[in-house]
Design an enzyme around this catalytic site. Structure first.
Site, PDB file in Angstrom:
ATOM      1  CE  LYS A 200      -3.367   2.800   2.342  1.00  0.00           C
ATOM      2  NZ  LYS A 200      -4.335   2.819   3.853  1.00  0.00           N
ATOM      3  CE  LYS A 253      -6.143   1.571  -0.626  1.00  0.00           C
ATOM      4  NZ  LYS A 253      -6.078   1.779   0.472  1.00  0.00           N
ATOM      5  CB  SER A 279     -11.307   7.048  -3.283  1.00  0.00           C
ATOM      6  OG  SER A 279      -9.889   8.056  -2.729  1.00  0.00           O
TER       7      SER A 279
HETATM    8  C1  PBG Z   1      -7.235   3.534   5.285  1.00  0.00           C
HETATM    9  C2  PBG Z   1      -7.695   3.539   3.750  1.00  0.00           C
HETATM   10  C3  PBG Z   1      -7.251   4.654   3.319  1.00  0.00           C
HETATM   11  C4  PBG Z   1      -8.598   3.916   2.088  1.00  0.00           C
HETATM   12  C5  PBG Z   1      -8.200   2.793   2.617  1.00  0.00           C
HETATM   13  N1  PBG Z   1      -8.021   2.312   3.922  1.00  0.00           N
HETATM   14  C6  PBG Z   1      -6.970   5.785   3.636  1.00  0.00           C
HETATM   15  C7  PBG Z   1      -5.634   5.670   3.537  1.00  0.00           C
HETATM   16  O1  PBG Z   1      -4.352   5.166   3.367  1.00  0.00           O
HETATM   17  O2  PBG Z   1      -5.482   7.128   3.507  1.00  0.00           O
HETATM   18  C8  PBG Z   1      -7.933   4.543   1.109  1.00  0.00           C
HETATM   19  C9  PBG Z   1      -8.845   3.470   0.008  1.00  0.00           C
HETATM   20  C10 PBG Z   1      -9.420   4.562  -1.040  1.00  0.00           C
HETATM   21  O3  PBG Z   1      -8.554   5.951  -1.296  1.00  0.00           O
HETATM   22  O4  PBG Z   1     -10.129   4.191  -1.969  1.00  0.00           O
HETATM   23  N2  PBG Z   1      -5.839   2.955   5.380  1.00  0.00           N
END
Ligand code: PBG
Length: 328
Positions: A200, A253, A279
């Site tokens: 991630k 991701k 998103s």
């Molecule tokens: C929680 C999380 C996030 C997303 C999924 N789980 C946000 C982040 O890490 O700031 C993002 C999902 C998306 O942008 O669709 N940590």
């Protein structure tokens, strides 16, 4: 043998030929629909930066889950927005946490819909970081890895006890998959799989989500725990460690900017690979479509196909419900 003997256009002449030689298909079974839940009842609050997505209360969420299942999507991924936040994200692991209420409601209404829960603290902490904030060796405020593990474990256990079919830690702490696996096993829940957000990245593409989940960091950023975008070899180390610690599914991701990572992961590892089309990736296409600059449906299906072609089996996408309808 080149042209004119070889003419690659021959098999593109009509749709039947094209269908016969098509290498990659997206199935409804590949899709996971992310959903947001907040306390209350009768709530369906539009998320402006993510058209077509809402914050639901547990009751309206059940209706949404029913329609996602009816569209043929096998799984949902739940994010909670608590009524109050504190430094240690207590509302993430309280027995009456909003995600736990949501899981119970959905499992009752849709027993064969797979309910996955996102396990992270950023939606629940007042500072918006994904763990316990302390001072690091440089004297900077930072997330304490090992102190955070205990809280993630509590959260995963709360979700699993409420009936979650799978837990998905998204915090990027070192060792969290192993800690959660051990805790589930000790709590007599060895059957609950873990989908790890393994690679991630600290991405600009989470912007709209942080509005949706009300989780932007109140100071600094997530660069000390999420991965640095230029790194690929490191992603393979993250994935290998998560598999070693017991991850059943590993995730990359975001998706499109990291398709090279998806491909390398698929070539190297035999565990199922998931990719999260996040998103900001979704919002960008939605905005362009709203301006009439591209055809949303064609763009969405092309993107989902590309993610599958790169080697992902599962795709977490805000288009899951729509795409399932389009793919019928
Ligand atoms: C929680 C999380 C996030 C997303 C999924 N789980 C946000 C982040 O890490 O700031 C993002 C999902 C998306 O942008 O669709 N940590």
């Amino acid at each position: 043998m080149g042209f004119p003997t070889t003419r690659l256009r021959r098999l593109r002449r009509n749709e039947t030929f094209r269908r016969m030689v098509r290498e990659t298909l997206v199935y409804r079974d590949d899709l996971v629909m992310p959903l947001f839940v907040r306390p209350g009842s009768g709530v369906k609050r539009a998320i402006s930066s993510m058209p077509g997505n809402y914050q639901f209360s547990p009751d309206t969420l059940v209706e949404e889950a029913r329609s996602v299942e009816a569209a043929g999507v096998p799984a949902v991924l739940l994010f909670g927005i608590p009524d109050s936040k504190d430094a240690v994200g207590s509302r993430a692991y309280a027995a009456d946490a909003v995600v736990c209420r949501a899981v119970e409601g959905i499992k009752k209404a849709c027993p064969s819909l797979c309910v996955i829960t996102d396990v992270c603290l950023c939606e629940y902490t007042d500072h918006g970081h994904c763990g316990v904030v302390t001072e690091n060796r440089d004297g900077a405020r930072d997330v304490d890895n090992d102190a955070t593990l205990d809280l993630l474990v509590k959260e995963a256990l709360a979700h699993a006890r409420a009936g979650a079919d799978m837990v998905a830690p998204s915090d990027m702490m070192d060792g969290r998959v192993g800690a959660i696996r051990a805790a589930l096993d000790n709590a007599d829940m060895p059957e609950v799989p873990i989908m790890a957000y393994s690679a991630k990245y600290a991405s600009a593409f989470y912007g709209p989500f942080r509005d949706a989940a009300e989780s932007p960091p109140q100071f600094g950023d997530r660069a000390s725990y999420q991965m640095d975008p230029p790194n690929a070899r490191e992603a393979l180390r993250e994935i290998a460690l998560d598999i070693e610690e017991g991850a059943d599914i590993v995730m990359v991701k975001p998706a499109l900017p990291y398709l090279d990572i998806v491909r390398r992961a698929a070539d190297r590892f035999d565990a199922p690979i998931a990719a999260y089309h996040v998103s900001g990736e979704f919002a960008a296409i939605k905005a362009a479509a709203a301006n009439g600059w591209l055809d949303e449906r064609r763009a969405a299906l092309e993107i989902l196909t590309a993610i599958r072609r790169a080697g992902a089996k599962l795709i977490l996408t805000y288009w899951a419900k729509d795409a399932a309808t389009w793919l019928e």
